[in-house]
Design an enzyme around this catalytic site. Structure first.
Site: not given
Ligand code: UDX
Ligand code: ADP
Length: 480
Positions: A162, A222, A278
């Site tokens: 994501e 990612k 993150c």
């Protein structure tokens, strides 16, 4: 392969918004988001859609449209797994706090639990998609667990990281720069599973923006995307300190370099330090992976991004103490903002937590206002640090739901989050209710320093030298 039912395990900041958009754009597919947290699911199901547990601009409207039609929230994890042909795993993967890789590797405990649960429940073939940020090669581990503990059913594991940023999740999901799907590109089954997921996104994302790669490229991309973004923030923050010493203005420097089309203007906003669930976690993962392959220079290179960020948070707090005549003991410091960025109620790794901790160690009294973060969350963040007892945190920190009241009789204001509303405050009114000399420490470069000094404030903004009001300004502030 025709997908009729999707299950998403984890109703958090990623699972919730992502599934809401998938359901909105695929009205014929039933999407069930499950979570073991009953309170969270109850909030997602709250009759008043404004009470959903995650604040994101535009999200409640999407939920309102799809909920009850083809979007469901439930605590019955087994039933949702059983029914679905496609299962997204969107559970949290925090940094390990114990054992090997402590403070660096991702804790995959929850992922493994999910895999075992899927293996136990599944009676027919499933596509399992890792949505959470995971270290490279997690898909392989997932496959291993599923294939060896399952009921003999076949699994295809896909990686579909994501890229949404909190605060702009709905926008990012509706018009993503790209969608990345990693899978087993060497087998027909792998390709079919990838195509099934491509079809879901193709309902609203242009085909050319949907990239398919092998699983490991997808997983590593990612981590890399976040590492590059965080690196830009640490780079500009490194320069902010130099600017404060030389008289250059970091905003001007950022503007000048950002106009070089090779560099670009985004992610050059100097700040008190990046936060969020993150950046730190993903870079630490990268560092851990590099170290585990003996690539020490690679590990050191990326670790410096974190070291710089920790330095920036500490430097901001130290500057408050230094400027307030080397002591904040017994002084009231008003915090505007606690979330790690504007337009979210998420506080994970927020710089505010660390700045507060530092000031509390110096015996300051901290008073906090944030438009979206709850009092409960602010205390939980401080308690989690474990620096002092729960009683002490509640004694030294007060949370107030009114920004003017927060600033009342304070010695200084620290701006920790760039909420737009802060710019519209009546800063004269705030100045008048503070102890003098009144200070603003702008950790977000948000406020107009000139206007504030005209009002009478002494302003210290990240990346520019301290600005005190002039004699004339002080006089005119007194007159008005
Ligand atoms: C990030 C990535 O942007 C997203 O693609 C990924 O899916 C998850 O991680 P997020 O953590 O939600 O998203 O927020 P982001 O906008 O990237 O900001 C991270 C932190 O950096 C925030 O604390 C923010 O305030 C800070 N930041 C960002 C700066 O200090 N300066 C900038 O110029 C940009
Ligand atoms: P993210 O930002 O990655 O979405 P969150 O912490 O907001 O992270 O959300 C993750 C969610 O996953 C939490 O609500 C948590 O309760 C849920 N969760 C974790 N493990 C499981 C599990 N085994 N089954 C169901 N839900 C889980």
């Amino acid at each position: 392969m025709k997908i009729k039912n999707i299950c998403c395990i984890g109703a958090g900041y990623v699972g919730g918004p992502t599934m809401a958009i998938i359901a909105q754009k695929n009205p014929k597919i039933n999407v069930t988001v499950v979570d073991i947290n009953e309170k969270r699911i109850a909030a997602w199901n709250d009759e008043n859609v404004e009470n959903i547990p995650i604040y994101e601009p535009g999200l409640s409207e999407v939920v309102k449209e799809a909920r009850g039609r083809n979007l469901f929230f439930s605590t019955d994890v087994d039933a949702a797994i059983d029914k679905a042909e496609m299962i997204f795993i969107s559970v949290n993967t925090p940094t390990k706090t114990y054992g090997i890789g402590k403070g660096m590797a991702a804790d995959l405990k929850w992922i493994e639990l999910c895999a075992r649960q899927i293996a136990r429940v599944a009676k027919d073939d499933k596509i399992v998609i890792e949505k959470s940020t995971l270290p490279v090669r997690t898909a392989a581990a997932l496959k291993d667990i599923l294939d060896n503990t399952g009921n003999g059913v076949k699994y295809q594991i896909l990686s579909n990281p994501e890229f949404l940023a909190e605060g702009t999740a709905v926008e990012d999901l509706q018009a993503p720069d790209r969608v990345l799907i990693g899978g087993d590109i060497d087998t027909e089954e792998g390709k079919a599973a990838m195509q099934a997921l491509v079809n879901i996104y193709a309902k609203w994302v242009p085909q050319e923006s949907i990239l398919t790669t092998n699983v490991w490229s997808s997983e590593l991309s990612k981590l890399t995307a976040n590492a590059f973004l965080a690196q830009r923030v640490s780079s500009i923050n490194a320069l902010s300190e130099l600017c404060e010493h030389t008289g250059a203005d970091v905003n001007e420097v950022a503007r000048a370099i950002g106009m070089d089309s090779r560099i670009g203007p985004k992610f050059l906003k100097s700040s008190v330090g990046f936060g969020g669930s993150c950046f730190q976690k993903d870079i630490l993962n990268l560092v851990y992976i590099a170290k585990s392959f003996g690539l020490n220079e690679v590990a050191d290179y990326w670790e410096q991004v974190i070291i710089m960020n920790d330095h920036q948070k500490r430097r901001f707090a130290e500057n408050i103490v230094k400027t307030l005549y080397n002591t904040v003991s017994g002084k009231k410091i008003a915090f505007l903002g606690w979330a790690f960025k504007k337009d979210t109620n998420d506080t994970r790794e927020s710089a505010a937590i660390y700045v507060a901790d530092y000031l509390l160690n110096e015996q300051a009294e901290v008073v906090v206002y944030d438009p979206k973060v709850t009092e409960e969350q602010i205390y939980a963040d401080l308690d989690y640090l474990g620096t002092r007892s729960e009683e002490e945190n509640r004694k030294l920190v007060t949370v107030i739901k009114d920004p003017y009241e927060v600033c009342q009789d304070s010695h200084a204001i620290a701006v920790l989050t760039e909420w737009d509303e802060f710019k519209d405050y009546d800063w004269k009114k705030i100045y008048d209710c503070m102890l003098k000399p009144a200070f603003v420490f702008d950790g977000r470069n948000l406020l107009d320093t000139r206007e504030l000094t005209k009002t009478g404030f002494t302003v210290s903004s990240i990346g520019s030298p301290l600005v005190r009001k002039t004699k004339e300004e002080r006089k005119s502030a007194q007159v008005s």
